[in-house]
Design a protein around this motif. Structure first.
Motif, short mmCIF file in Angstrom:
data_model
loop_
_atom_site.label_atom_id
_atom_site.label_comp_id
_atom_site.label_asym_id
_atom_site.label_seq_id
_atom_site.Cartn_x
_atom_site.Cartn_y
_atom_site.Cartn_z
N ALA A 62 46.84 24.37 37.49
CA ALA A 62 45.67 25.32 37.47
C ALA A 62 45.76 26.64 37.10
N PHE A 63 46.76 27.43 37.38
CA PHE A 63 46.89 28.85 37.02
C PHE A 63 46.91 28.69 35.22
N ASP A 64 48.22 28.11 35.51
CA ASP A 64 48.34 28.38 32.93
C ASP A 64 47.37 28.19 32.73
N ASP A 65 45.75 27.02 32.95
CA ASP A 65 44.93 26.91 32.41
C ASP A 65 44.18 28.07 32.68
N GLU A 79 34.16 50.36 32.77
CA GLU A 79 32.79 50.44 32.41
C GLU A 79 32.79 49.33 31.07
N ARG A 80 32.65 49.49 29.83
CA ARG A 80 33.47 49.23 28.91
C ARG A 80 34.17 47.62 29.08
N ALA A 81 35.00 47.74 28.81
CA ALA A 81 36.40 46.36 29.31
C ALA A 81 35.91 45.72 30.05
N ASP A 82 34.82 45.67 30.91
CA ASP A 82 35.03 45.57 32.66
C ASP A 82 33.35 44.08 32.08
N THR A 83 33.15 42.91 31.18
CA THR A 83 31.96 41.82 30.83
C THR A 83 32.34 41.18 32.27
N PRO A 84 31.33 40.94 32.06
CA PRO A 84 31.11 39.36 33.17
C PRO A 84 31.76 38.14 32.88
N GLU A 85 32.23 37.90 31.39
CA GLU A 85 32.60 36.98 31.60
C GLU A 85 34.64 37.40 31.74
N THR A 86 34.62 38.73 31.83
CA THR A 86 36.16 38.88 31.72
C THR A 86 36.11 38.69 33.58
N ARG A 87 35.17 39.04 34.26
CA ARG A 87 34.75 38.98 35.85
C ARG A 87 35.02 37.86 36.35
N GLU A 88 34.49 36.13 35.86
CA GLU A 88 34.87 35.81 36.16
C GLU A 88 36.04 34.59 35.91
N LEU A 89 36.64 35.52 35.02
CA LEU A 89 37.88 34.98 34.53
C LEU A 89 39.36 35.63 36.18
N ARG A 90 38.52 36.43 36.12
CA ARG A 90 40.39 37.29 36.91
C ARG A 90 39.55 37.04 38.60
N ARG A 91 37.95 36.58 38.70
CA ARG A 91 38.43 35.98 39.79
C ARG A 91 38.41 34.68 40.01
N ARG A 92 38.83 33.96 38.70
CA ARG A 92 39.66 32.38 39.00
C ARG A 92 40.92 32.80 38.52
N LEU A 93 41.40 33.42 38.25
CA LEU A 93 42.92 33.59 37.98
C LEU A 93 43.47 34.45 39.48
N ASP A 94 42.11 35.02 40.56
CA ASP A 94 42.66 35.34 41.68
C ASP A 94 42.97 34.35 42.95
N LEU A 95 42.20 32.93 42.53
CA LEU A 95 42.06 32.22 43.28
C LEU A 95 43.07 31.03 43.06
N ALA A 96 43.77 30.92 41.92
CA ALA A 96 44.42 30.59 41.29
C ALA A 96 45.66 30.63 42.05
#
Length: 776
Positions: free
Chosen positions: A360-363, A715-732
């Motif tokens: 899951a972490f690799d995905d 602020e320019r680089a922190d999009t909603p898609e990026t925030r979701e991927l970071r959340r999934r990466l932290d959980l994995a």
């Protein structure tokens, strides 16, 4: 156990009696710790000695021992006054209305000290002394006058009255025994007391000797001592016991009944205790019997195991031991197999969970990489570093602000302000450096004043101690010079007196002391040498360095001795009895008959025949060829007089005054040192600031600009898609970490089981050449 085996209890060790009753001078009685019996016929001083002790211990008013009264009912009371004077007899005149009293020390004779000192010891190391002393002047005529000149004392050591034997009065109407004069003989720092109040001395005595735990018990103890000391006869003692000890005197009549009841109760209690002990001893019998039977059976079984077989095979003990080992190994093997299987299953499940978490972490990583990565983490790290740098600058600015405030300066707001600040700091540094030089000088002066004061106090204390060892008012160096001459010439020191030691100003002429010193100071410093001793003394002085000036006076037989002229210096003096008395009288009359006048205007008036000059009350005297001489040089040693009690009192008063100055002098020295140290520390802190201050270390503007830029980039680089991927990466990542910990834990447990397996297998394997009854 003897009294000597009981240390810690205070008991009388010594009694000193000075001019008391029939005891003339100083008499000392040493008392054994186990007791001392005082025996003798009537009238030999037994009661007198006890009354002397009572005058110290008993509170006023005194009730002396009634054995001190005359027999046959004459009731002649003894008082403090009769004991001090040494009352010996009283005879009535023929008319039976008046009488004549006889004393050993009658009124009108020279004054003397009278009193008693009692020393107690606890048998280990502590000693205390209580004393009562009174001055009996020539005109003392009653107990009230003695009471007014009485002083009491309590000393935490031995106190010798020998120094007071033969004491003479200082001046008419004054007592040489006072709180100040006796205070130099004790140590107030350890709690010694000198006081005209008897109650304070008794309070100190009761506290030091633990006489009762309360004020009431101490009062009753002192009252009981007084009544017991004044009692005489068995009937008085019996009444005293009933009054102070028995709360109900009739209780003595019930003594037989109470004693019989007590004995009966005691017998019954003994029977009860005997029965109880027998019951307690039998209570443990069943348990002990059971333990005895079990131990016997176990002993028989073990004895059988020790029997050797007849066939030569293994013994029963060896077989029994092998069976026990095999049973234990079999149980351990089965337990190990079950635990191993259970842990194997847990290891497989943990490894599977760890693999799933890793996938899951690799995905999530692959998805994030495909989306172009996440620059916010790098930017966040840079922003965190910039904010830490800003915090460091703010902390440095706050610290520098506090340091500048100490010198009345403010934090600069620009590079130009910093240049002005550095100039101000240089001016302050120059001023503080100059202040430090002045404060150093003041601190050294204060320390020098303190050291000088301490040396003066030590010198005065040493002088007082040395004066206690000798009589007279001559300095120590003069005493040493005379002693060296006496040793070298093998003459007694008392045959080489300074003339001042043979003179004493009469008490009634004390106000003319300055005039006498002006006239006789030079004569008083001359060493009197008998004509027969002069050759050997003169030769020694001529042949040796004496270390100072000395004048030898040849003393010859004077022939006739003239009488002093009234109102001249010789008439103001007492002259000691000595072989040189007649010569000294003639010398004074012929060469020092100065006429005493009140004022300087009288110096030019005619003088009586036989006088050689005039001297004023202030000490100005006439000299040869219209000279007028006055010497106001101050010195504690006046050379004239054979009693140095007053000199010691003056030196003690001067030392006490200097000790009074010591705290303020020490405070000034400490304050000066503290001010110098504070200035020095300020200079050091200012120098550190001067070296370390720089605009780059306090300028926050560049860091604030960098923080603003990084925040805009994040602020320019922190999009909603990026925030979701970071959340999934932290959980994995968290799940991967937790599953890895579980795998490590179960693998460690599996290794522990394998080690136990090997241990049980080695215990189960039989030694070579033997067999066992169990198999794995």
């Amino acid at each position: 156990m003897t009294p000597e085996d009981l240390p810690g209890q205070f008991r009388i060790e010594k009694v000193q009696v000075l001019n008391w009753g029939a005891y003339s001078g100083l008499q000392v009685m040493h008392v054994g710790r186990s007791g001392t019996a005082i025996l003798g016929p009537s009238g030999r001083g037994k009661s007198t000695l006890l009354d002397a002790m009572a005058s110290v211990i008993m509170p006023n008013p005194q009730e002396f021992n009634q054995a001190a009264r005359d027999d046959k009912g004459r009731k002649r009371e003894r008082t403090i006054y009769s004991y001090a004077r040494g009352h010996t007899d009283h005879r009535r005149d023929e008319n039976k209305r008046s009488g004549t009293t006889t004393y050993l020390r009658p009124p009108g004779s020279a004054g003397f000290a009278s009193g008693t000192a009692i020393t107690w010891s606890d048998g280990v190391a502590a000693r205390v002394t209580a004393f009562r002393l009174a001055w009996v002047a020539p005109d003392t005529t009653g107990a009230d006058m003695i009471g007014a000149n009485t002083v009491y004392g309590f000393v935490h050591d031995d106190f010798d009255l020998a120094g007071l034997d033969g004491l003479s009065g200082v001046r008419a109407g004054a007592s040489p025994l006072s709180k100040s004069s006796l205070g130099i003989l004790v140590d107030s720092d350890r709690g010694d007391v000198i006081d005209p109040s008897q109650s304070r001395m008794h309070a100190k005595m009761r506290t030091a000797m633990s006489m009762g735990r309360t004020d009431e018990s101490q009062r009753l103890a002192m009252q009981l001592l007084r009544r017991a000391q004044a009692s005489k006869g068995i009937f008085n003692i019996n009444a005293l016991f009933k009054e102070f000890v028995l709360t109900e005197p009739l209780a003595m009549t019930r003594w037989d009944t109470a004693l019989a009841a007590y004995r009966e109760a005691s017998l019954l209690y003994d029977e009860f205790e005997y029965a109880r002990k027998r019951f307690d001893a039998l209570a443990q019998l069943p348990t002990l019997a059971e333990r005895y039977t079990t131990a016997g059976s176990d002993y028989v079984a073990k004895q059988r195991l020790r029997q050797e077989p007849d066939t030569g095979g293994p013994s029963r003990l060896q077989v029994w031991h092998a069976e026990k080992v095999a049973e234990w190994a079999a149980r351990e093997t089965d337990t190990n197999r079950i635990e191993h299987a259970e842990v194997d299953e847990k290891v497989q499940a943990a490894r599977l969970s760890a693999k799933t978490a890793k996938d899951a972490f690799d995905d999530v990583i692959d998805t994030l990489t495909a989306a172009g990565g996440d620059p916010t983490k790098t930017l966040a790290l840079q922003l965190e570093g910039a904010r830490k740098e800003l915090d460091g600058l703010e902390e440095a600015r706050d610290e520098l602000t506090a340091q500048l405030a100490e010198f009345g300066l403010v934090l600069p707001s620009s590079q130009g302000d910093l240049t002005l600040l550095q100039a101000s700091m240089a001016e302050i540094h120059a001023k503080l450096t100059a202040d430090q030089v002045e404060l150093d000088r003041q601190a050294h002066e204060r320390q020098a004043d303190l050291a000088l004061l301490k040396r003066r106090i030590a010198k005065l204390t040493k002088e007082i101690e040395q004066l206690k060892q000798r009589r007279g008012n001559i300095p120590e160096e003069a005493e040493g010079m005379r002693n060296r001459i006496a040793r070298a010439t093998r003459l007694p020191a008392d045959r080489l007196p300074y003339l001042g030691e043979l003179l004493q100003l009469k008490p009634e002429h004390r106000r003319w002391e300055q005039a006498v010193l002006s006239v006789l100071r030079g004569l008083a410093q001359q060493l009197a040498v008998a004509e027969t001793d002069l050759p050997v003394v003169r030769r020694h002085v001529n042949d040796n360095d004496m270390g100072g000036a000395i004048t030898l006076v040849r003393v010859r037989a004077p022939g006739s001795v003239p009488a002093p002229i009234a109102n001249t210096v010789p008439a103001l003096l007492d002259i000691a009895d000595s072989p040189y008395r007649d010569w000294l009288v003639r010398e004074l009359v012929e060469h020092f008959s100065y006429w005493c006048v009140e004022h300087d205007s009288q110096l030019s008036e005619p003088r009586p025949p036989g006088t050689i000059g005039s001297v004023t009350l202030a000490g100005m005297r006439t000299g040869a060829r219209d000279r007028y001489v006055k010497n106001d040089r101050k010195s504690p040693y006046k050379w004239i007089g054979w009693d140095n009690h007053q000199l010691r009192a003056d030196l003690a008063e001067e030392a006490s005054s200097l000790r009074g100055e010591l705290p303020s002098t020490e405070l000034k020295a400490d304050q000066a040192s503290a001010a110098r140290d504070a200035c020095r520390d300020s200079v050091l802190r200012l120098e550190v600031m001067q070296e370390g201050i720089a605009w780059t270390r306090i300028d926050t503007e560049p860091v604030l600009q960098r923080i603003s830029v990084l925040e805009e980039q994040i602020e320019r680089a922190d999009t909603p898609e990026t925030r979701e991927l970071r959340r999934r990466l932290d959980l994995a990542h968290d799940k991967l970490h937790k599953t890895g910990l579980v795998v490590e834990k179960v693998e460690d447990k599996l290794a522990t089981i394998d080690a136990a397996w090997v241990s049980s297998w080695m215990c189960e394997t039989p030694p070579q050449g033997r067999s066992t009854t169990s198999r794995r």
